[in-house]
Write a protein that holds these residues in place. Structure first.
Motif, PDB file in Angstrom:
ATOM      1  N   ILE A   1      -7.153  -0.321   6.619  1.00 50.33           N
ATOM      2  CA  ILE A   1      -7.937  -1.546   6.447  1.00 50.33           C
ATOM      3  C   ILE A   1      -8.545  -1.980   7.771  1.00 50.33           C
ATOM      4  O   ILE A   1      -9.728  -2.341   7.842  1.00 50.33           O
ATOM      5  CB  ILE A   1      -7.069  -2.667   5.836  1.00 50.33           C
ATOM      6  CG1 ILE A   1      -6.794  -2.371   4.355  1.00 50.33           C
ATOM      7  CG2 ILE A   1      -7.746  -4.026   5.992  1.00 50.33           C
ATOM      8  CD1 ILE A   1      -5.863  -3.364   3.681  1.00 50.33           C
TER       9      ILE A   1
ATOM     10  N   LEU B   1     -15.808  -5.219   1.062  1.00 50.09           N
ATOM     11  CA  LEU B   1     -14.580  -5.317   1.847  1.00 50.09           C
ATOM     12  C   LEU B   1     -13.907  -6.671   1.648  1.00 50.09           C
ATOM     13  O   LEU B   1     -12.681  -6.776   1.716  1.00 50.09           O
ATOM     14  CB  LEU B   1     -14.871  -5.090   3.330  1.00 50.09           C
ATOM     15  CG  LEU B   1     -15.194  -3.663   3.755  1.00 50.09           C
ATOM     16  CD1 LEU B   1     -15.217  -3.554   5.280  1.00 50.09           C
ATOM     17  CD2 LEU B   1     -14.198  -2.655   3.180  1.00 50.09           C
TER      18      LEU B   1
ATOM     19  N   THR C   1     -10.409  -5.411   0.847  1.00 49.79           N
ATOM     20  CA  THR C   1      -9.529  -5.471   2.018  1.00 49.79           C
ATOM     21  C   THR C   1      -9.077  -6.899   2.294  1.00 49.79           C
ATOM     22  O   THR C   1      -8.304  -7.121   3.229  1.00 49.79           O
ATOM     23  CB  THR C   1     -10.223  -4.925   3.282  1.00 49.79           C
ATOM     24  OG1 THR C   1     -11.300  -5.809   3.678  1.00 49.79           O
ATOM     25  CG2 THR C   1     -10.776  -3.541   3.046  1.00 49.79           C
TER      26      THR C   1
ATOM     27  N   ALA D   1      -5.959   4.287   0.497  1.00 48.72           N
ATOM     28  CA  ALA D   1      -6.764   3.252   1.153  1.00 48.72           C
ATOM     29  C   ALA D   1      -7.916   3.873   1.934  1.00 48.72           C
ATOM     30  O   ALA D   1      -9.026   3.333   1.968  1.00 48.72           O
ATOM     31  CB  ALA D   1      -5.881   2.411   2.080  1.00 48.72           C
TER      32      ALA D   1
ATOM     33  N   GLY E   1     -11.862   3.223   1.244  1.00 55.28           N
ATOM     34  CA  GLY E   1     -12.769   2.774   2.297  1.00 55.28           C
ATOM     35  C   GLY E   1     -14.028   3.615   2.371  1.00 55.28           C
ATOM     36  O   GLY E   1     -15.143   3.080   2.506  1.00 55.28           O
TER      37      GLY E   1
END
Length: 206
Positions: free
Chosen positions: A117, A150, A154, A177, A181
């Motif tokens: 993240i 995001l 995130t 993750a 992304g």
């Protein structure tokens, strides 16, 4: 990052993404940036003051200031009409710090998910640098979409998992993750593709 603070990081990223896409005006977005920016300065200060000098607590709180000052800087620019170069160069500094915080998630906190993240945030802040400091206007919409996505994936999603006690981290979750992304960046690149300039030809009479 505090669970509550992370939720509102997601909210302000979502709003700022809409601002970059032209859906929300700069002055409208400034309010959320002021609220969350102020919170992300006050909260880590309180954590550090109450930490008793615990290095882990201080380290964990220190990264929050990067977000707080960024959002306050955004609000300042939108309310005063200041140019974005300063914020752009500050974003480059934040991007570099985010890489370090991402590495520390692996080495100090054993949290691969938040490591990835932090890396995704580093990419985001680097895009801010390109748009604001280097004048890459063609990246504005793509950066807007990436910011918005995001904010959800995130910010809001991991915050809800943390608040409900459902958050799990590990090597497999970290790999997932990382894939998410990359997918989000690719999706932002497609959704934010600049509209093709249509040539305006003068019809020729025959």
């Amino acid at each position: 990052m505090g669970h509550v603070g992370l939720l509102y990081v997601g909210a302000v990223l979502f709003v700022n993404g809409l601002m970059l896409l032209g859906t929300v005006s700069g002055k409208s977005a400034a309010a959320m940036n002021l609220f969350v920016g102020g919170m992300q300065v006050v909260f880590p200060t309180l954590i550090i003051l109450q930490s008793g000098g615990d290095p882990a607590a201080v380290l964990g709180a220190s990264g929050l200031y990067l977000f707080g000052f960024t959002y306050l800087y955004v609000a300042w620019n939108q309310l005063t009409g200041a140019s974005g170069e300063g914020l752009g160069w500050f974003s480059l500094f934040v991007a570099a710090c985010a890489v370090v915080y991402g590495i520390l998630q692996f080495t100090e906190f054993d949290d691969p998910v938040f490591g990835m993240i932090w890396f995704s945030w580093a990419v985001l802040w680097f895009l801010f640098f390109l748009v604001l400091a280097r004048g890459k206007d063609s990246l504005t919409r793509r950066t807007g979409w990436f910011t918005l996505l995001l904010g959800i994936f995130t910010g809001a999603v991991p915050a809800m998992l943390l608040l409900t006690g459902s958050y799990v981290t590990g090597a497999i979750e970290g790999a997932v993750a990382a894939v998410i992304g990359v997918v989000l960046l690719g999706l932002a690149w497609v959704l934010g593709k600049p509209a093709a300039v249509q040539s305006q030809e003068v019809p020729v009479e025959r």
